[in-house]
Design an enzyme around this catalytic site. Structure first.
Site, PDB file in Angstrom:
ATOM      1  N   ASN A  87      -4.384  -0.642  -2.741  1.00 26.49           N
ATOM      2  CA  ASN A  87      -4.593  -1.261  -1.431  1.00 26.49           C
ATOM      3  C   ASN A  87      -3.334  -1.947  -0.905  1.00 26.49           C
ATOM      4  OD1 ASN A  87      -7.951  -1.903  -2.207  1.00 26.49           O
ATOM      5  ND2 ASN A  87      -7.317  -0.973  -0.285  1.00 26.49           N
ATOM      6  N   SER A  88      -2.389  -2.215  -1.762  1.00 24.64           N
ATOM      7  CA  SER A  88      -1.202  -2.975  -1.358  1.00 24.64           C
ATOM      8  C   SER A  88      -0.521  -2.332  -0.161  1.00 24.64           C
ATOM      9  CB  SER A  88      -0.202  -3.069  -2.506  1.00 24.64           C
ATOM     10  OG  SER A  88      -0.699  -3.892  -3.519  1.00 24.64           O
ATOM     11  N   HIS A 148       6.723  -4.275  -2.646  1.00 25.30           N
ATOM     12  CA  HIS A 148       6.477  -3.835  -4.024  1.00 25.30           C
ATOM     13  C   HIS A 148       5.881  -2.428  -4.077  1.00 25.30           C
ATOM     14  CE1 HIS A 148       2.305  -5.606  -3.573  1.00 25.30           C
ATOM     15  NE2 HIS A 148       2.011  -4.545  -4.287  1.00 25.30           N
ATOM     16  N   ASP A 151       7.711  -9.824   0.701  1.00 28.37           N
ATOM     17  CA  ASP A 151       7.094  -8.634   0.127  1.00 28.37           C
ATOM     18  C   ASP A 151       6.641  -7.657   1.214  1.00 28.37           C
ATOM     19  OD1 ASP A 151       6.367  -6.929  -1.876  1.00 28.37           O
ATOM     20  OD2 ASP A 151       4.387  -7.805  -2.183  1.00 28.37           O
ATOM     21  N   GLY A 203      20.637 -24.198   0.816  1.00 32.80           N
ATOM     22  CA  GLY A 203      20.858 -24.395  -0.621  1.00 32.80           C
ATOM     23  C   GLY A 203      20.077 -25.518  -1.250  1.00 32.80           C
TER      24      GLY A 203
END
Length: 717
Positions: free
Chosen positions: A229-230, A104, A134, A280
């Site tokens: 901080n990410s 992100h 992420d 699936g």
């Protein structure tokens, strides 16, 4: 970022490295005994000194590898492309210049610039992203380095060794404040989100149509992390990276474990993505189901491997390849999902499941897990953005196939919004002027052909699906560039500004009958300035006719009455000055152009809008008649001009040696700059009463169309 605000929130990166050797390192030499044993001041000082040394040593092992990441992003909303800026954190994990951060942080990024601990600023390229965890990897352009010294590199630790109470440090750039460290402890090394915060299988939404967190058992800690901080490291007291910080707020922080992050980073570096198997299904822990063993099959995607093998929602999976499966709690979901995902694509799984109390065996052949979210494009002349339809998007939206292009946004006032019927977000474009649109590339091809044509169509027949209903509409391509605003026909004007004086204000001014218009300013270098008018005069009549406001709705009545007269005539004003009536004669002049009427120019290279300098700009800023230039009325924050520090309200007076006197000279200067394509363009601007030199660094291979014209604007995800 706050847990509830994960959707599309840009975080500034930070890393956390965790470890648990504090007790031995910090407590050595302390008095041992029962809880009632007193601790001397010397013991406290010794503990503080040892802890400080441990923290400093651990910090110094990772701090040099800490990176501040500056990102220029392109987002799509409101049917348009928008550029913006964000800041994150990262960690150098190899001498080759690979930097680990959050997805992100890099998502929708077009330019990446990293500031190293040495204060060097180096461009970076995106190597790969993995939204499901992420995580992302950048690669520094080492050719830009001025030093021959090897890059500092952080070392991964074993996140499985973490225990509750272990001390950890979060490093990064909170609120873009680079090279920051906070200290805390591990609150839970195997945190999962479920219920209101996530689905039964730990699934959270990182963005529209984009899942994350499926394979993650988060490290919860209380080392303070904030926006910025990410992507930064979570570090243990051995100076090892044990996590990558992702979420935080209100005293809570959550990091992706290093054992997961390290494997993802290796795959991204080798493949540019993380290849994963998929069958699936979604699963649900059995704790509240009354079942004794296995995991509940919560849903099955029709046509996918598990469905083809005969598995249906409600079945209970009890074994995979002979190994028992038992997922009683939410914490056990991510490891099972990861176990399947880590298998080579095409693996054959022999599974055993129960249906209505009977045991059934089947073989599932895994397939490659596809992207959740498709690429997105802005079609400017149509006033919409479109997205490639993935298998997941088709399933979530009850579509029969991935054919077509999904409308992801519509611009107010654009062609798509003005069509009858209008297009809406979620509509699926199927054909355009009879041409079948199988995917995003097909729609881009049609759009390019249309815009490059010498005689583009005035309207386009679009067939689209909305909730299973087949619709058609006509799109009439419409340029979104602002036309020059219409100018008012010159009329009579007195160079003053006024405010209405109503009854209550008149009483406070000492004369309840002195209703009229109080002069608040007499514009310099106007005919009014040479008259006998004075600030504070209350105008009560015009050419022998009383003029009294009845309310604030009449604030413009005096100006309207003046406009009904002729330019060059004289007007007789009845005024009250200090309570004494008098008459002042003023010659009428023509109205001045207002900022709203000024001619504008939109430059798509520098993403800046300017307008001509007006009489009222000079007055508001106390600029004399010798001051010339063009006024900045709009600037894209992450465009070339915006990144160079140019702001709305600036008066541009010089561009790379070209004097700017008006719109024409500005256009000539910008045309010359575009032809020369220099690496740096200097804008000299007047900001208030101060001159500023603003240095812009154009990228002459821009993200969007270089003429602001007809090309599509594409997210290269």
């Amino acid at each position: 970022m706050a847990l509830a605000g994960l959707h599309r929130m840009r975080r500034f990166g930070c890393m956390v490295l965790m470890g648990g050797a504090l007790a031995v390192a910090a407590l050595s030499g302390c008095t041992k005994g029962t809880a009632t044993t007193s601790v001397s001041p010397a013991d406290v000082d010794h503990l503080r000194t040892n802890l400080r040394k441990v923290v400093a040593q651990s910090r110094d092992r990772v701090f040099p590898a800490l990176v501040n990441i500056y990102v220029v992003t392109v987002d799509y909303y409101g049917g348009k492309e928008h550029k913006s800026r964000s800041v994150g954190s990262g960690t150098i994990i190899s001498e080759d210049g690979y930097v680990l951060t959050n997805h992100h942080v890099t998502s929708d990024g077009r330019k990446f610039r990293c500031t190293l601990a040495s204060k060097e600023e180096i461009d970076a390229q995106l190597v790969g992203e993995d939204p499901l965890t992420d995580l992302a990897v950048l690669k520094l352009d080492l050719d830009q380095r001025r030093s021959d010294e090897p890059l500092p590199v952080a070392t991964f630790g074993d996140s499985d060794d973490l225990q509750i109470g272990d001390y950890v440090m979060a490093m990064g750039s909170p609120f873009a404040l680079s090279r920051s460290v906070t200290l805390g402890i591990v609150s839970n090394p195997q945190r999962v989100f479920a219920g209101e915060m996530a689905g039964d299988d730990g699934e959270m939404q990182l963005d529209a149509y984009q899942r994350t967190g499926l394979f993650t058992q988060w490290i919860q800690h209380d080392a303070a992390i904030n926006p910025g901080n990410s992507g930064g490291p979570l570090v243990n007291l051995a100076g090892e990276v044990v996590g990558v910080n992702e979420l935080g707020g209100r005293g809570l922080g959550f990091a992706i474990p290093s054992n997961l992050a390290r494997k993802v980073a290796e795959d991204l570096i080798e493949y540019g993505e993380v290849p994963r198997s998929w069958i699936g299904v979604s699963i649900k822990p059995i704790e509240k189901t009354g079942l004794e063993q296995g995991v509940l099959i919560n849903s099955v995607v029709k046509g996918e491997p598990a469905y083809e093998a005969g598995i249906r929602a409600g079945d209970v999976l009890v074994a995979i390849d002979g190994e028992p499966v038992n997922v009683r709690f939410s914490e056990q979901v991510p490891p099972l999902l990861k176990r399947v995902a880590d298998l080579p694509v095409g693996s054959k799984l022999k599974v055993k499941y129960q249906r209505d109390g009977e045991a059934v065996e089947a073989t599932i052949v895994t397939k490659r897990l596809q992207k959740d979210r498709g690429e997105e494009v802005a079609f400017r002349l149509w006033g919409l953005t479109g997205m490639q339809i993935t298998e997941k998007m088709a399933f979530d939206n009850h579509l029969d196939s991935t054919a077509g292009v999904m409308v992801s946004g519509v611009r107010d006032g654009g062609a798509a919004a003005l069509a009858e019927p209008a297009l809406y977000r979620g509509d699926v474009i199927q054909t355009v002027d009879g041409q079948r649109i199988e995917d995003l590339d097909a729609l881009i091809g049609f759009y390019d052909e249309m815009t490059e044509s010498d005689s583009p169509p005035r309207s386009i027949l679009v067939q689209f699906d909305r909730g299973g209903r087949n619709n058609v509409t006509l799109l009439k391509p419409k340029d979104d560039n602002d036309d020059d605003p219409p100018r008012e026909v010159p009329k009579a004007w007195i160079g003053i500004d006024t405010q209405p004086v109503l009854k209550e204000l008149a009483e406070k001014l000492g004369n309840a009958t002195a209703l009229g218009y109080r002069i608040t300013r007499i514009y310099p270098q106007t005919l009014a300035a040479g008259s006998d008018l004075a600030v504070g005069d209350i105008v009560t009549g015009l050419n022998g006719e009383a003029i009294k406001p009845r309310g604030m709705q009449d604030s413009g009545l005096f100006a309207r009455r003046v406009r009904q007269l002729r330019i060059g005539e004289s007007a007789r004003l009845a005024v009250l000055r200090a309570g004494e009536p008098r008459e002042v004669t003023v010659e009428l002049e023509r109205t001045q152009i207002t900022p709203d009427e000024a001619i504008r120019d939109k430059n798509s290279d520098f993403e800046i809008v300017v307008r001509e300098l007006t009489f009222f700009d000079r007055d508001d800023n106390r600029w004399g008649q010798d001051v010339q230039g063009v006024v900045v009325s709009g600037v894209e924050a992450a465009g070339w001009a915006g990144l160079g520090g140019i702001r709305s309200g600036d008066l541009i007076q010089r561009i790379d040696g070209y004097d700017i006197k008006d719109i024409d000279s500005y256009r000539k200067a910008m045309k010359a700059v575009a032809k020369a394509q220099p690496d740096r363009v200097v804008f000299v601007v007047l900001r208030g009463q101060r001159t500023h030199f603003q240095y812009t660094e154009p990228d002459w291979n821009p993200i969007s169309s270089d003429d602001g014209g007809n090309m599509v604007q594409m997210a290269d995800k």
